[in-house]
Structures are given as C-alpha cells and as structure tokens.
Write a protein that holds these residues in place. Sequence first.
Motif, PDB file in Angstrom:
ATOM      1  N   LYS A 142      59.358  22.585  83.427  1.00 51.63           N
ATOM      2  CA  LYS A 142      59.141  21.864  82.172  1.00 51.63           C
ATOM      3  C   LYS A 142      57.987  20.887  82.352  1.00 51.63           C
ATOM      4  O   LYS A 142      58.012  20.027  83.237  1.00 51.63           O
ATOM      5  N   THR A 146      55.342  28.624  75.999  1.00 53.95           N
ATOM      6  CA  THR A 146      55.543  29.038  77.386  1.00 53.95           C
ATOM      7  C   THR A 146      54.414  29.938  77.852  1.00 53.95           C
ATOM      8  O   THR A 146      53.770  30.621  77.055  1.00 53.95           O
ATOM      9  N   GLN A 194      56.874  25.799  80.798  1.00 48.31           N
ATOM     10  CA  GLN A 194      57.349  25.471  79.455  1.00 48.31           C
ATOM     11  C   GLN A 194      56.670  24.150  79.087  1.00 48.31           C
ATOM     12  O   GLN A 194      57.025  23.099  79.611  1.00 48.31           O
ATOM     13  N   TRP A 220      55.635  21.198  76.743  1.00 47.55           N
ATOM     14  CA  TRP A 220      56.130  20.483  75.556  1.00 47.55           C
ATOM     15  C   TRP A 220      55.030  19.640  74.934  1.00 47.55           C
ATOM     16  O   TRP A 220      54.367  18.862  75.614  1.00 47.55           O
TER      17      TRP A 220
END
Length: 180
Positions: A10, A47, A60, A62
Amino acid sequence: MSSRRRTLLKVIVLGDSGVGKTSLMNQYVHKKFSQQYKATIGADFVTKELIIDDRHVTLQVWDTAGQERFQSLGVAFYRGADCCVLVYDVNVTRSFDNLNNWHEEFLKQANPTDPERFPFIMLGNKIDIDGGNSRVVSEKKAMEWCASKGNIPYFETSAKEDYNVDDAFVSVAKTALANE
Ligand code: GDP
Ligand code: MG
C-alpha cells in the motif's frame, strides 16, 4: 522459479493540491497525461503489477480526492501504508515548505512502528515547465531536506513528459520491500 511470492504494497501519495499527484499516478498506471485539472477521481486507489527481484508485487497506490487542501484524509487512508510518496512542485516554494507538514502528518496519522525507518520517497515534479527556468527549489535544497529526514530517496519527475516516473515507482516498491 515455480512459485513466486506475491506481495501487496500500500502506497500513499501526499503533497499540496496541484503538485501533480494524480497526474503522476495516471502516467505511471495508465500512461496518460491530461492538462485538465481534476480535483477528484473515481477510485480511492489504482493498482499496478510489477516484478521486483523475481517477486510479484502489486502496488496499490492511494490518491487523495482533493481533501489534501483541508488535511482531513481520514484514518483509512493512512492505515497499513507500506510507503509514503511525498510530492512537491519544483516551481512552487510553498509546496516544498509544506513537505515538513506532510511528513509530520503522515507519521502522526499512520503511526508506524519504527518512524525513523519508515520508507518515504520524495518527488520533485513538473521539471519540464519552462525548460526548468521557472524552478524555485534547487535539486541541492531538495536533497538536503531528504538527507535531514534520514536519507529519503529523491527523484525529479515530469508527469507530463513521463520523465523518471517509472523509475520513481520502482524505487517505491524496492524501498518498501527492503523494509519488510
Ligand atoms: P494533484 O492535485 O496533486 O493531484 O495535481 P494534478 O495531478 O491534478 O495536477 C495539477 C495540474 O498540474 C494539472 O493541470 C496537471 O495537468 C498539471 N501537471 C501535473 N504534473 C505535471 C507535470 O509534470 N508537468 C506539467 N507541465 N504539468 C503538470
Ligand atoms: Mg489529485
């Protein structure tokens, strides 16, 4: 290798509104650039799959949907982050000065177990503008800041011209993996 380990990382992207966070992500993931300013996007994250040292990695990434102006990104945004990408615009002093706040805000909200060693990456974006003649933050100054924060890797990028964007995100993946 018969079975590759799969890793989900992430990554959160922080920085002042307008520095090019969404554009960098679009360039990296979709190979697209738009001059149009869009404060919001449809998804919380995008992604991208890549292979690093024979490991299958899913980044991933954000994005903020314009909330960065009010600094109310919420706990879900920060939770479980493996890497934080700090972005400023080399043509805007304030966006560089604000990196201190973003760095601090990240550590406060994400509260990583080892803040000293948490993987950050810093990007100085929009180096294409005016052939670099309108930049106000020097590479030296940026690198000094990175050194003062525990040697954060630094890249100068252009989302518009797709300069250094891939390399920067590969470094994101490598830096995050190295910290596992
Ligand atoms: P965000 O608010 O940080 O997500 O910034 P955006 O990605 O929405 O970009 C803000 C504006 O800067 C848009 O008009 C983009 O087209 C433009 N922009 C983003 N990156 C670059 C770049 O590398 N070079 C140039 N010239 N413009 C850029
Ligand atoms: Mg954006």
